[in-house]
Design a protein around this motif. Structure first.
Motif, short mmCIF file in Angstrom:
data_model
loop_
_atom_site.label_atom_id
_atom_site.label_comp_id
_atom_site.label_asym_id
_atom_site.label_seq_id
_atom_site.Cartn_x
_atom_site.Cartn_y
_atom_site.Cartn_z
N ARG A 15 -6.41 0.66 7.11
CA ARG A 15 -7.39 0.24 6.18
C ARG A 15 -6.82 -0.79 4.84
O ARG A 15 -7.46 -1.60 4.61
N HIS A 16 -5.70 -0.47 4.40
CA HIS A 16 -5.24 -0.90 3.36
C HIS A 16 -3.94 -2.17 3.89
O HIS A 16 -3.63 -2.75 3.06
N GLU A 17 -4.06 -2.31 5.14
CA GLU A 17 -3.35 -3.35 5.73
C GLU A 17 -1.83 -3.20 5.20
O GLU A 17 -1.13 -4.22 4.81
N LEU A 18 -1.27 -1.96 5.26
CA LEU A 18 0.16 -1.48 4.85
C LEU A 18 1.07 -1.30 6.04
O LEU A 18 0.68 -0.45 7.00
N LYS A 19 2.37 -1.81 6.03
CA LYS A 19 3.21 -1.27 6.85
C LYS A 19 4.60 -1.11 5.96
O LYS A 19 4.79 -1.73 5.06
N ALA A 20 5.31 -0.01 6.36
CA ALA A 20 6.63 0.04 5.56
C ALA A 20 7.48 -1.10 5.45
O ALA A 20 7.56 -1.86 6.60
N ASN A 21 7.79 -1.37 4.37
CA ASN A 21 8.47 -2.59 4.13
C ASN A 21 10.09 -1.96 4.22
O ASN A 21 10.77 -1.46 3.26
N VAL A 48 5.97 15.47 -13.76
CA VAL A 48 6.64 15.02 -12.91
C VAL A 48 6.78 13.47 -12.84
O VAL A 48 5.91 12.83 -12.92
N PHE A 49 8.23 13.16 -12.42
CA PHE A 49 8.25 11.56 -12.50
C PHE A 49 8.77 11.28 -10.91
O PHE A 49 9.75 11.97 -10.43
N GLU A 50 8.11 10.82 -10.37
CA GLU A 50 8.33 10.42 -8.69
C GLU A 50 8.68 8.98 -8.65
O GLU A 50 8.11 7.90 -8.88
N ILE A 51 9.62 8.75 -7.96
CA ILE A 51 10.06 7.37 -7.74
C ILE A 51 9.97 7.09 -6.16
O ILE A 51 10.08 7.95 -5.09
N GLY A 52 9.05 5.87 -6.06
CA GLY A 52 8.59 5.45 -4.92
C GLY A 52 7.74 6.23 -4.00
O GLY A 52 7.93 6.64 -3.14
N PRO A 53 6.44 6.13 -4.84
CA PRO A 53 5.22 7.15 -4.15
C PRO A 53 5.10 6.55 -3.00
O PRO A 53 4.21 7.38 -2.43
N GLY A 54 5.18 5.37 -2.70
CA GLY A 54 4.36 4.58 -1.56
C GLY A 54 2.95 4.87 -1.53
O GLY A 54 2.40 4.71 -2.68
N PRO A 55 2.28 5.25 -0.49
CA PRO A 55 0.71 5.26 -0.51
C PRO A 55 0.12 6.56 -1.13
O PRO A 55 -1.07 6.65 -1.45
N GLY A 56 1.08 7.27 -1.70
CA GLY A 56 0.61 8.52 -2.56
C GLY A 56 0.64 9.77 -1.73
O GLY A 56 -0.13 10.70 -2.37
N MET A 78 1.32 -1.18 -3.20
CA MET A 78 0.97 0.07 -3.34
C MET A 78 -0.01 0.55 -4.43
O MET A 78 -0.53 1.59 -4.53
N ALA A 79 -0.33 -0.39 -5.25
CA ALA A 79 -1.27 0.05 -6.42
C ALA A 79 -2.54 0.45 -6.02
O ALA A 79 -3.15 1.37 -6.56
N ARG A 80 -3.09 -0.20 -5.25
CA ARG A 80 -4.60 0.11 -4.57
C ARG A 80 -4.53 1.43 -3.71
O ARG A 80 -5.41 2.42 -4.30
N PRO A 81 -3.61 1.57 -2.81
CA PRO A 81 -3.69 2.86 -2.19
C PRO A 81 -3.57 3.97 -3.26
O PRO A 81 -3.92 5.16 -3.04
N LEU A 82 -2.54 3.81 -3.97
CA LEU A 82 -2.11 4.94 -5.11
C LEU A 82 -3.31 5.11 -6.14
O LEU A 82 -3.66 6.33 -6.16
N ALA A 83 -4.08 4.37 -6.29
CA ALA A 83 -5.49 4.39 -7.10
C ALA A 83 -6.21 5.31 -6.23
O ALA A 83 -7.03 6.11 -6.93
#
Length: 91
Positions: A15-21, A48-56, A78-83
């Motif tokens: 839906r977010h047109e994402l694939k792992a980079n 908590v400090f999370e590094i590399g959250p990806g899609p969340g 990843m900004a929109r999927p994380l939101a």
């Protein structure tokens, strides 16, 4: 939002047109038991400090367990999927 189900995660990514980079070393955690174990370990922490959250996938449950989650993500896609998956988390 339960993104630990592989089918739901795939639909969310599509839906977010994402694939792992792979150039960024991305891979998306998809294990409810691993997410649960991590969240259990940090439950009650002030933050908590999370590094590399990806899609969340982990970020949303972390936000439910801790009052403050700060996520560092280099991939601007990843900004929109994380939101959506982790509203209220500072990215």
């Amino acid at each position: 939002m339960n993104l630990s189900d592989p089918k739901l995660l795939r639909a969310f990514l599509d839906r977010h047109e994402l694939k792992a980079n792979k150039g960024l070393g991305q891979h998306f955690l998809c294990s409810a038991s691993v997410v649960g174990a991590i969240v259990d370990r940090v439950r009650g922490c002030q933050g908590v400090f999370e590094i590399g959250p990806g899609p969340g996938l982990l970020t949303g449950p972390l936000a439910e367990a801790c009052p403050h989650v700060l996520a560092l993500e280099l991939d601007e896609r990843m900004a929109r999927p994380l939101a959506e998956s982790a509203p209220g988390v500072e990215v």
